[in-house]
Design an enzyme around this catalytic site. Structure first.
Site, short mmCIF file in Angstrom:
data_model
loop_
_atom_site.label_atom_id
_atom_site.label_comp_id
_atom_site.label_asym_id
_atom_site.label_seq_id
_atom_site.Cartn_x
_atom_site.Cartn_y
_atom_site.Cartn_z
CD GLU A 77 67.65 -3.14 -71.03
OE1 GLU A 77 67.21 -4.24 -71.39
OE2 GLU A 77 67.77 -2.82 -69.84
CG ASP A 102 78.07 -2.26 -69.42
OD1 ASP A 102 79.19 -2.79 -69.49
OD2 ASP A 102 77.83 -1.25 -68.72
CG PHE A 103 71.98 -2.82 -69.58
CD1 PHE A 103 72.98 -3.75 -69.32
CD2 PHE A 103 71.31 -2.26 -68.51
CE1 PHE A 103 73.31 -4.11 -68.02
CE2 PHE A 103 71.63 -2.62 -67.20
CZ PHE A 103 72.63 -3.54 -66.95
CG HIS A 145 76.57 -3.98 -64.38
ND1 HIS A 145 76.52 -5.32 -64.64
CD2 HIS A 145 75.29 -3.61 -64.10
CE1 HIS A 145 75.28 -5.75 -64.50
NE2 HIS A 145 74.51 -4.73 -64.18
C1 TPP Z 1 69.43 -5.96 -69.72
C2 TPP Z 1 69.43 -5.38 -68.35
N1 TPP Z 1 68.63 -4.36 -68.07
C3 TPP Z 1 68.61 -3.83 -66.84
C4 TPP Z 1 69.43 -4.32 -65.87
C5 TPP Z 1 69.44 -3.67 -64.48
N2 TPP Z 1 68.80 -4.59 -63.54
C6 TPP Z 1 69.52 -5.43 -62.80
S1 TPP Z 1 68.58 -6.45 -61.93
C7 TPP Z 1 67.17 -5.77 -62.51
C8 TPP Z 1 65.86 -6.32 -62.09
C9 TPP Z 1 65.72 -7.74 -62.47
O1 TPP Z 1 64.50 -8.24 -62.05
P1 TPP Z 1 64.18 -9.78 -62.07
O2 TPP Z 1 64.49 -10.35 -63.41
O3 TPP Z 1 62.81 -9.95 -61.58
O4 TPP Z 1 65.23 -10.41 -61.07
P2 TPP Z 1 65.38 -10.13 -59.50
O5 TPP Z 1 66.27 -8.94 -59.36
O6 TPP Z 1 64.03 -9.91 -58.94
O7 TPP Z 1 66.05 -11.35 -58.97
C10 TPP Z 1 67.45 -4.74 -63.38
C11 TPP Z 1 66.46 -3.90 -64.05
C12 TPP Z 1 70.29 -5.38 -66.21
N3 TPP Z 1 71.17 -5.89 -65.34
N4 TPP Z 1 70.26 -5.90 -67.45
#
Ligand code: TPP
Ligand code: MG
Lengths: 351, 320
Positions: A77, A102-103, A145
């Site tokens: 972000e 929130d982000f 969120h």
């Molecule tokens: C700072 C932030 N940006 C975006 C999100 C939205 N989001 C939630 S899970 C996710 C993907 C996360 O990927 P990874 O770290 O590989 O974990 P996985 O879901 O594969 O377990 C995103 C983009 C978030 N929760 N926090």
């Protein structure tokens, strides 16, 4: 200033009933067709077979405009906000987004220290035509969120802040935001998106707005009187406009005619529409989903007290969330988010 | 390091509990009994269990938006997890946290952090407290491949490295961050390659083999406990389900999903140990029955538990 009721009752042939998501998508699409400098940046916004962003707003846009204009970023972000700011300095018109408002806290340095201040620090030589879109609002996802963040950004000189409550305004304001030469934080409420199918939000309300075929823009700094009345002024934004309208209906049944103002943009704020209304009604109730302390309503109350003191017949009341993080359990969340009943009570207390 | 049969069976049961917990949650979710959204981890059991089985009682883990299996593997009683998902007062966060924030610090898991990467500096900081207080404990910090692109990952690992903090960074590389394939958003081949930038060891291992995970984690944990600093462990794995409640996963090919189904960590364990004789069909059935019973009791507990009062929204903000 047209009222929301008029808008909705337009004949079908003049417009189409669409959801807020569709309205936002149309705004992006039209501006991207019109101006090649408009690019989109965000997570999961253009991946084929993907979601079109967290709430489907950008679905299909990568297919039309290509991945060089609908740019999928890593989860980053601060990077998104900073790169978008840099690209804006370089002459592009980026529309960046975070999946949840929130982000924005992760992007705060880039937005508050750089995007907001570069025009000023350069003695007016630079401009930052950036739009940062962010979904807000409590939707049983828990404390990280859910937040309403308008006040944080309203406090930073150099940032404009939009917060539409319906598809018509969302489209017109987003198109304007993209054309403005200043950074805009554009808030969207998750329960107003009208997302369908599996992306449908529990508790989401159906707000189909009638949106004309022909192009239109809505200027920043023009509030909308969505209901007129003599007894009290209700001022609200985003989801709370709908709660305030419902409260006004309930109050009307008891003989109290409330005027309801949708602020539409917080920066710039349309003070004259508000002051005119309060001068007429003599009473003001501010409705926001943010935490009470330091919410945008605090600013509105202070300015109204300053300017309308001679007209006020009652204390200014604020209906806001309590000063707590957003709880997960729906029972507690419903207590947290201002309800129609709380608005009605706040008004009847003043009568 | 030879694993006792008891240890192996404990790991197996824990994996089965993780999987069946997730399946149960999915079905309850589809029945509309659980509010909010869920991110599930079916397929990633070997990673959660291999890491947690290598920990000591007072060690700590940090987790993510996908925390259910971490919590189950850490040994938090499933009834308190289930009650939290049901938004009940008896839940591990009193109904205030929800799926994305489950955890119980007293039982070795901080409430999960749903801001991607947000838990990584917290893990380093918790490790700093262990170091400062001269405790013999370590932190295992779970995060995804996607999280390795966010600033806090880099800032936290750098600090942990320069101060030799007792923390193991556990990257569960399930190939995707939401719909985004990791190779689209990372130029190096492996997340573990990034360790070199901070001067710490990095290692990529098969995250679907529970014993491989366990051994690697024991080693990294021992190193951390000895004051030699952090390790970046990359566990290659795959979620066999969607990213969240509503994801049909059209961004992944059928072939890819099928390929990873063959590497299902539980089926693999069973295949190996049915042949070697540690497991029998009977034993598998018995274990599954006992897990099922534990889960049924958890659901019954959650359903019978009281909801919080609306006004409880107002408590726990400050030390009252
Ligand atoms: C700072 C932030 N940006 C975006 C999100 C939205 N989001 C939630 S899970 C996710 C993907 C996360 O990927 P990874 O770290 O590989 O974990 P996985 O879901 O594969 O377990 C995103 C983009 C978030 N929760 N926090
Ligand atoms: Mg991942």
């Amino acid at each position: 200033m047209s009222s929301m009721n008029e808008m909705v009752s337009r004949p079908e042939k003049e417009g189409r009933k669409i959801t807020l998501v569709e309205a936002l998508r149309e705004a992006l699409q039209e501006e991207m067709r019109r101006d090649e400098r408009v690019i989109l940046l965000g997570e999961d916004i253009g991946v084929s077979g993907g979601f079109g962003g967290a709430f489907t707003v950008t679905l299909g846009l990568a297919e039309e405009f290509g991945h060089h204009r609908v740019i999928d970023t890593p989860i980053t972000e601060a990077g998104i906000a900073g790169v978008a700011t840099g690209a804006a300095l370089g002459g592009l018109r980026p529309v960046a987004d975070v999946q949840y408002g929130d982000f924005l806290f992760l992007a705060m340095d880039q937005l508050a220290n750089h995007a907001a201040k570069l025009r000023y620090m350069s003695g007016g030589k630079l401009r930052v035509p950036l739009v940062m879109r962010a979904p807000v609002g409590a939707t049983t996802r828990g404390a990280q969120h859910a937040q309403s963040l308008e006040a944080f950004f309203m406090h930073v000189p150099g940032l404009k802040v939009a917060c539409p409550s319906n598809p018509y305004d969302a489209k017109g304001l987003l198109k304007t935001a993209i054309r403005l030469d200043d950074p805009v934080i554009f808030f969207e409420h998750k329960l107003l998106y009208g997302s369908k199918g599996s992306r449908k939000e529990a508790g989401g309300i159906e707000v189909f707005g009638t949106v004309p075929q022909e192009e239109y823009l809505i200027p920043f700094g023009e509030a909308k009187v969505v209901r007129s009345g003599q007894a009290v002024t209700l001022v609200a934004n985003l989801l709370m406009v709908h709660r305030a309208m419902q409260a006004a209906k309930n109050l009307a049944a008891a003989g109290i005619e409330a005027e309801v103002i949708d602020v539409r943009t917080l920066v710039p704020f349309d003070w004259s529409t508000l002051f005119e209304s309060v001068s007429k009604t003599g009473k003001l109730v501010i409705v926001e989903e943010d935490n009470l302390t330091g919410g945008w309503g605090a600013e509105v109350a202070a300015r109204t007290a300053d300017r309308c003191i001679g007209y006020l017949q009652a204390p200014i009341r604020r209906v806001a969330a309590p000063d707590t993080p957003v709880p997960f359990a729906p029972i507690m969340e419903n207590f947290y988010v201002p309800s129609v009943e709380r608005i009605v009570t706040a008004v009847t207390d003043l009568m | 390091m030879n694993l006792t049969p008891e240890k192996k069976l404990a790991m197996y049961r824990s994996m089965v509990l993780c999987r069946m917990f997730e399946e149960q949650v999915n079905s309850l979710f589809l029945q509309g009994k659980l509010p909010g959204t869920i991110h599930q981890a079916q397929g990633q059991e070997a990673s959660a269990v291999g890491v947690c089985q290598a920990l000591e009682e007072h060690d700590m883990i940090t987790s993510t938006h996908r925390p259910h299996e971490h919590a189950v593997a850490r040994g938090i009683p499933v009834k308190y997890l289930m009650a939290e998902l049901f938004a009940k007062k008896t839940g591990c966060c009193g109904g205030k946290g929800g799926s994305m924030h489950i955890g119980d610090a007293a039982l070795g898991m901080l409430p999960a952090i749903a801001i991607v990467g947000g838990g990584i500096p917290l893990a380093a900081g918790y490790a700093l407290s262990f170091q400062y207080l001269k405790k013999p404990n370590i932190v295992a910090c779970f995060f995804g491949d996607g999280a390795s692109n966010i600033g806090s990952f880099h800032e936290a690992i750098n600090m942990a490295a320069i101060w030799d903090l007792p923390v193991v960074f556990v990257c569960e590389n399930n190939k995707y961050g939401a719909s985004t394939a990791i190779d689209q958003v990372m130029k190096v081949k492996r997340v573990s390659d990034r360790a070199a930038a901070y001067g710490i060891p990095g290692q990529t291992i098969d995250g679907n083999e529970v014993e491989i995970v366990y051994r690697a984690m024991r080693e990294a944990a021992a190193r951390a406990r000895e004051g030699k600093g952090p390790t970046l462990l990359e566990l290659e794995t795959y979620r066999l389900v969607g990213h969240s409640r509503s994801d049909p996963g059209h961004y992944r090919s059928k072939e890819e999903v099928a390929e990873w189904k063959k590497r299902d960590p539980i089926a693999r364990f069973e295949a190996t140990y049915l042949t070697e004789g540690l497991l029998t069909d009977d034993l598998i059935r018995t274990i599954r029955l006992s897990v099922e019973q534990e889960l049924n009791e958890a659901v019954a507990f959650a359903e019978a538990s009281p909801a919080p009062l609306p006004e409880e929204c107002l408590t726990d903000v400050f030390n009252e």
